[in-house]
Write a protein that holds these residues in place. Structure first.
Motif, PDB file in Angstrom:
ATOM      1  N   HIS A  14       5.018  11.302  -1.917  1.00 47.77           N
ATOM      2  CA  HIS A  14       3.670  10.748  -1.733  1.00 47.77           C
ATOM      3  C   HIS A  14       3.262   9.965  -2.987  1.00 47.77           C
ATOM      4  N   SER A  15       2.058   9.417  -2.949  1.00 47.52           N
ATOM      5  CA  SER A  15       1.609   8.522  -4.020  1.00 47.52           C
ATOM      6  C   SER A  15       1.538   9.217  -5.367  1.00 47.52           C
ATOM      7  N   ALA A  18       4.950   8.847  -6.895  1.00 48.38           N
ATOM      8  CA  ALA A  18       5.145   7.483  -7.399  1.00 48.38           C
ATOM      9  C   ALA A  18       4.378   7.276  -8.701  1.00 48.38           C
ATOM     10  N   TYR A  19       3.192   7.895  -8.801  1.00 44.78           N
ATOM     11  CA  TYR A  19       2.391   7.814 -10.026  1.00 44.78           C
ATOM     12  C   TYR A  19       3.146   8.466 -11.192  1.00 44.78           C
ATOM     13  N   SER A  63      10.395   4.937  -4.015  1.00 48.56           N
ATOM     14  CA  SER A  63       9.240   5.271  -4.856  1.00 48.56           C
ATOM     15  C   SER A  63       9.450   4.915  -6.320  1.00 48.56           C
ATOM     16  N   ARG A 202      -8.019  10.103  -4.914  1.00 52.97           N
ATOM     17  CA  ARG A 202      -6.917   9.256  -5.394  1.00 52.97           C
ATOM     18  C   ARG A 202      -5.559   9.804  -4.977  1.00 52.97           C
ATOM     19  N   PHE A 203      -5.370  11.100  -5.163  1.00 44.80           N
ATOM     20  CA  PHE A 203      -4.115  11.741  -4.789  1.00 44.80           C
ATOM     21  C   PHE A 203      -4.433  13.009  -4.002  1.00 44.80           C
ATOM     22  N   TYR A 224      -1.522   7.721   1.558  1.00 43.65           N
ATOM     23  CA  TYR A 224      -0.929   8.495   0.470  1.00 43.65           C
ATOM     24  C   TYR A 224       0.604   8.500   0.536  1.00 43.65           C
ATOM     25  N   VAL A 226       4.321   6.365   0.464  1.00 41.12           N
ATOM     26  CA  VAL A 226       4.829   5.194  -0.255  1.00 41.12           C
ATOM     27  C   VAL A 226       5.241   4.137   0.772  1.00 41.12           C
TER      28      VAL A 226
END
Length: 402
Positions: A14-15, A18-19, A63, A202-203, A224, A226
């Motif tokens: 999920h995002s 990736a963050y 990702s 945000r997440f 959320y 990728v």
């Protein structure tokens, strides 16, 4: 080249993941490599992964990861300490990983290192024995001893899952004397198991995303995920909770045939006084997995530990089947930059590098034994899918090349 190793489950990607990769490159430099060591088809919560490891490895590269290697199931479904030691030992054995990056709630490597050193001290061991003798759960004993030795702020670090796992990674680095530098990225957004996501968050947690996918709420999950993930997941057979009735019955069939000697052969069971007999009775009487956990649990043996024992029983794994460290480096996915990392790794690795299943036939001993276990674990994972696939997939699937 600086290369970061990240130990992951990606269940699913999920995002937030990736963050973490993006923040790792911000810290180490945009040209740094990323090697992920990822659990296979079963994850540490003693559940089947939402998607199989080949799908998740492909998503890891999408990702931002460059190379994905596998953390074999006997380590992937073990306690935090064993999970961490297995992952760190593999990343160190690549010979290319210079940094170990992990997420944490506190985001302060020094504070986590202090607790890691404390847990390896003689003072901690003595204090732990005293509290355990009083019948307290292990996690509570652990935190109480650290609080007594380092203070409340240090003890509080053990209350959250990412801090806990990060501390175990640091302990593994110390134990292995690995020449790998630790880096932590502060976890942002929802907590590990938080399912109270609101608009604009945000997440969100992987737990929340799994719940959305299970309920068919793809529109809620998609922001959320990728790029490209929704399409890959929708095209795959997913192991989403609850288990199908048939899969649960397969678990229960195994639990009903277990004897005290069988339970005692599992990790974290033989040394627990009275636990094998208790598990045998629970396995005989339980009509659902949840009922098994309720019948077997005590203050000292929480759900998480019992879930792992039940999974080990189902998968046919025993303590003697798991050596201290994984014996090979198996590649699951490679990106464009990962090709160069893999080329170097083949020259620097301290373990055999498997880039296709046929390579296993050239090995024997513990390498072949662990791969055969992986074959069985993946075949049993198939029982949790809506459409049960034929067995032997481990021998047919090579790494994803992106």
């Amino acid at each position: 080249m600086k290369t970061a190793g990240i130990i992951v489950e990606y269940n699913p990607v999920h995002s937030g993941h990736a963050y973490q990769i993006a923040q790792t490159r911000r810290i180490l430099g945009p040209e740094s490599g990323i090697v992920c060591c990822m659990s296979g088809c079963w994850v540490q919560s003693a559940a089947p992964a939402v998607a199989d490891k080949w799908v998740r490895a492909r998503l890891a590269v999408l990702s931002g990861a460059d190379l994905v290697i596998e953390l074999p199931t006997p380590w992937a479904v073990s306690s935090a300490e064993t999970f961490a030691l297995g992952g760190v030992s593999l990343l160190a054995a690549t010979g290319v990983v210079t940094h170990l990056c992990f997420g944490s709630e506190c985001g302060e490597i020094g504070a986590l290192q202090s607790v890691a050193a404390c847990l390896d001290s003689e003072e901690y061991a003595a204090g732990l024995r005293r509290f355990l003798d009083e019948g307290m759960p292990f996690a509570a004993c652990r935190q109480a001893v650290v609080t007594g030795l380092l203070g409340g702020e240090a003890g509080a670090l053990l209350e959250t899952p990412n801090n806990n796992l990060g501390i175990e990674y640091l302990r593994a680095l110390r134990r292995l004397h690995a020449e790998v530098s630790p880096v932590t990225v502060r976890r942002e957004g929802a907590g590990y198991h938080d399912c109270s996501a609101a608009d604009g968050t945000r997440f969100v947690s992987a737990t929340q995303i799994r719940r959305w996918l299970s309920d068919g709420e793809w529109a809620a999950a998609e922001p959320y995920l990728v790029p490209g993930e929704k399409e890959l997941l929708q095209a795959a057979d997913l192991a989403l909770p609850p288990f199908s009735n048939g899969a649960e019955r397969a678990f229960l069939a195994r639990l009903r045939t277990m004897t005290p000697a069988d339970w005692a052969a599992l990790p974290d069971s033989a040394s627990a006084e009275g636990l094998p007999d208790r598990l045998t009775r629970a396995g005989r009487d339980a009509r659902t997995l949840e009922e098994f956990y309720e019948l077997a649990k005590t203050k000292r043996y929480p759900h998480a530990r019992l879930r792992r024992l039940a999974l080990w029983a189902f998968l046919g794994l025993r303590a003697k089947d798991r050596p201290e460290r994984p014996p090979y480096l198996r590649v699951l996915a490679v990106g464009q930059r990962g090709r160069e990392i893999l080329r170097i790794m083949k020259q620097t690795a301290a373990l055999p590098v498997l880039t296709k299943p046929a390579h296993v036939r050239e090995l024997d001993g513990i390498c072949r034994q662990i791969f055969d276990i992986e074959v069985r674990c993946t075949d049993l994972y198939g029982l949790c899918l809506p459409q049960i696939p034929p067995g032997g997939r481990e021998w047919r699937e090579g790494p994803a090349i992106l």
